[in-house]
Design an enzyme around this catalytic site. Sequence first.
Site, PDB file in Angstrom:
ATOM      1  N   ARG A 156      38.368 -43.369  84.337  1.00 48.76           N
ATOM      2  CA  ARG A 156      37.254 -42.472  84.044  1.00 48.76           C
ATOM      3  C   ARG A 156      35.947 -42.946  84.655  1.00 48.76           C
ATOM      4  O   ARG A 156      35.177 -42.144  85.190  1.00 48.76           O
ATOM      5  CB  ARG A 156      37.120 -42.307  82.522  1.00 48.76           C
ATOM      6  N   LYS A 182      14.078 -36.624  92.138  1.00 53.77           N
ATOM      7  CA  LYS A 182      14.674 -36.065  90.922  1.00 53.77           C
ATOM      8  C   LYS A 182      16.125 -36.526  90.817  1.00 53.77           C
ATOM      9  O   LYS A 182      17.072 -35.764  90.998  1.00 53.77           O
ATOM     10  CB  LYS A 182      14.565 -34.543  90.937  1.00 53.77           C
ATOM     11  N   LYS A 226       0.003 -34.838  95.384  1.00 53.72           N
ATOM     12  CA  LYS A 226       0.352 -33.564  94.770  1.00 53.72           C
ATOM     13  C   LYS A 226      -0.850 -32.976  94.031  1.00 53.72           C
ATOM     14  O   LYS A 226      -1.934 -33.570  94.041  1.00 53.72           O
ATOM     15  CB  LYS A 226       1.547 -33.753  93.836  1.00 53.72           C
ATOM     16  N   GLU A 266       0.572 -32.365  99.700  1.00 49.14           N
ATOM     17  CA  GLU A 266       1.025 -31.057  99.220  1.00 49.14           C
ATOM     18  C   GLU A 266      -0.135 -30.070  99.227  1.00 49.14           C
ATOM     19  O   GLU A 266      -1.219 -30.378  98.726  1.00 49.14           O
ATOM     20  CB  GLU A 266       1.576 -31.190  97.801  1.00 49.14           C
ATOM     21  N   ASP A 317       3.851 -25.919  99.397  1.00 49.00           N
ATOM     22  CA  ASP A 317       4.406 -25.695  98.074  1.00 49.00           C
ATOM     23  C   ASP A 317       4.402 -24.219  97.701  1.00 49.00           C
ATOM     24  O   ASP A 317       3.351 -23.585  97.637  1.00 49.00           O
ATOM     25  CB  ASP A 317       3.602 -26.492  97.041  1.00 49.00           C
TER      26      ASP A 317
END
Length: 338
Positions: A156, A191, A223, A252, A273
């Site tokens: 597993r 992410k 950002k 960005e 963006d």
Amino acid sequence: MAPGDRTRLPVDAPAGGGCGDACGCAGDAGDLDGPDGLDAYECGLDPSLAALLAEAGLDPVEVEDIAHMAIEEDLDHGVDVTTVATIPEDAVATADFTAREAGTVAGLRVAEAILSVVCTEEFEVERHVEDGDRVAPGQKLLSVTARTRDLLTGERSALNLLCRLSGIATATRAWADVLEGTGAAVRDTRKTTPGLRSLEKYAVRCGGGLNHRMSLSDAALIKDNHVVAAGGVAQAFKAVRSRFPEVPIEVEVDRLDQIEPVLAEGAELILLDNFTPERTREAVALVAGRARLESSGRLTLDNARAYAETGVDYLAVGALTHSSPILDIGLDLREEQD
């Protein structure tokens, strides 16, 4: 090693980690110049497997740590009670990792590393395909001959990572196929699953994608929140360039009028963006080759080519690592022949 080749892998010390007699450093913690440029004090995997991982851009010591963590989590300081109760201690079997659906495989050497952690004796592997290969349903990927108890105990944990990484590679391959011939490439983001970033970004590479920055320290990405805190896009760019002059900077923007100011400051990479394809095409014309451009937001497989054909260099897709379904892969013991 070519697909179809066989190799016998020694194992590291059972339970507790560290180096065993079979390790390339011979368990000598004082020798810090191990084989293949690895730190012998930390070496625990078979040197040939460690070399394959290193060639793929993975840290063998990190992979070994992840393997130990996976097995220790599954055993929880005990034993596999089902397997110990039903399988004789001296039983040996061959098991095949087999694709149950079509996709792109990634993580085969990671699966081997997990088995090497759980196996208490030398075991044999036969490699039928390599990471990055497209596979069909029913296709054998890797065959392993070892103690049956060890195979079932490690099953597993090995499949969890192999299926996860292959799912990411498969999803990435779909994007790479859609973008083929456009000049644009799909890139991942940060992410990622905590503790698995290097493996998940490796899977993106196996699927034909590119990696964005690996961490917050190896590149800057200014950002919207940085812009608000700094008082503007240009101000934020100046602040980063002043404090970290050698670090690559991506900025960005969410409006066309923000582009010229950051170009004037010397931006080499601009993230568009949530631009529409039409607005993206305007941005490409405005920049006119003075910086590389990356699209982010609004992206799907259905519209990916439309964005790529505007002339941007990259498509940033966080879903590659945070939302890809697994690739269904199974481990099946071969039945004994009469």
